[in-house]
Design a protein around this motif. Sequence first.
Motif, mmCIF file in Angstrom:
data_model
loop_
_atom_site.group_PDB
_atom_site.id
_atom_site.type_symbol
_atom_site.label_atom_id
_atom_site.label_comp_id
_atom_site.label_asym_id
_atom_site.label_seq_id
_atom_site.Cartn_x
_atom_site.Cartn_y
_atom_site.Cartn_z
ATOM 1 N N ILE A 72 0.851 -1.182 0.000
ATOM 2 C CA ILE A 72 0.000 0.000 0.000
ATOM 3 C C ILE A 72 0.893 1.241 0.000
ATOM 4 O O ILE A 72 1.902 1.294 0.709
ATOM 5 N N TYR A 73 0.495 2.260 -0.782
ATOM 6 C CA TYR A 73 1.296 3.473 -0.918
ATOM 7 C C TYR A 73 0.435 4.709 -0.629
ATOM 8 O O TYR A 73 -0.678 4.823 -1.135
ATOM 9 N N LEU A 74 0.993 5.621 0.163
ATOM 10 C CA LEU A 74 0.350 6.904 0.456
ATOM 11 C C LEU A 74 1.133 8.019 -0.226
ATOM 12 O O LEU A 74 2.353 8.109 -0.081
ATOM 13 N N GLU A 75 0.428 8.855 -0.989
ATOM 14 C CA GLU A 75 1.054 10.040 -1.574
ATOM 15 C C GLU A 75 1.074 11.153 -0.529
ATOM 16 O O GLU A 75 0.023 11.569 -0.038
ATOM 17 N N HIS A 76 2.283 11.620 -0.208
ATOM 18 C CA HIS A 76 2.404 12.676 0.807
ATOM 19 C C HIS A 76 3.618 13.537 0.516
ATOM 20 O O HIS A 76 4.736 13.028 0.358
#
Length: 324
Positions: free
Chosen positions: A59-63
């Motif tokens: 899972i990847y979070l754009e931040h």
Amino acid sequence: MKPILKLYRGYANEEELIVFGHVFKPNTASNYEFEKKRFKNAKSIIRMFRIKTIPNADIYLEHNGIKIHTKALDDGYFKFCIPLKEKERVGYGWTDYYVSTFYKGEEIIEKGTFMRPYEGNLGFISDIDDTFLISHTRNAFKKLYILLWKNINDRKIFEDVVQHYKALSTAGRNKKDERNAFFYVSSSEWNLYKFIVKFTEKHELPRAVLLLKDIKTSLMDFFVTGRGNHNHKFDKIKHILEFYPHLQYTLLGDDSQHDPFLYEDICKIFPVTVKAVYIRQTGHHKKEKALKAIKNMEAMGVATCYFKESSEAIKHSMKIGLIS
């Protein structure tokens, strides 16, 4: 078929951003319809408890211009707790965030939202079942019957509760678009997240962060929905008060299960943080144990209201200056 990302409403303060969700195996997990009648509604509800999650998924979070990588837990749940540097602090109110996963080389992206409370000093934490949503928790068979056979348009809300919650949401606010921080903390499972969101939107209740119980993935779990150990509610409420320590909180619940005693324990640990406690009476008579807990909270300087009708709660909120 592609895996399904389900994102929940997150929250942030000056130093940390927290967002979370589940990843499901391909099915109709995102397409439940809550306006079907009788058998079709029951089928839709039951299917929510037969979903299959994907453990250890990437899972990847754009931040802040980068992608932060984590993996889902064994039950498909994922959570990002991201420290924020001063220059990364997010704005007040609700903000979008994006999470992605990959399937056969294709990126699957979903958008969620998170909340950072506007500057102020009030926060509100409410239970759901039999606090604002009539669920008949004290009668397990009736509760299951209503959950299965009553669609979202047939489910009932207590009279005047929307008026009360709206007044709390805007209490002390001078700017029209600003709202106080609201949280709905319940022993309902994450399976019912979409239903709860749609119900609160339908009745124009304050937009809130939801913190629910671990997801269920079998039909047998459905028959004990909302029951069992309630320690998770204590832990989640304690976390909120620690995450936003500067707020003065009002706790709203009912006497159908353990809210009076959970709230009493919270008041003992946070003696200057809890401003008021509201407990809805769900039976014909007030409960002796609940009255004892309320008396103890009053002895600690907490304003309390054990009420049958929301109109009583509104009068009490006006009396103590919580709302005008």
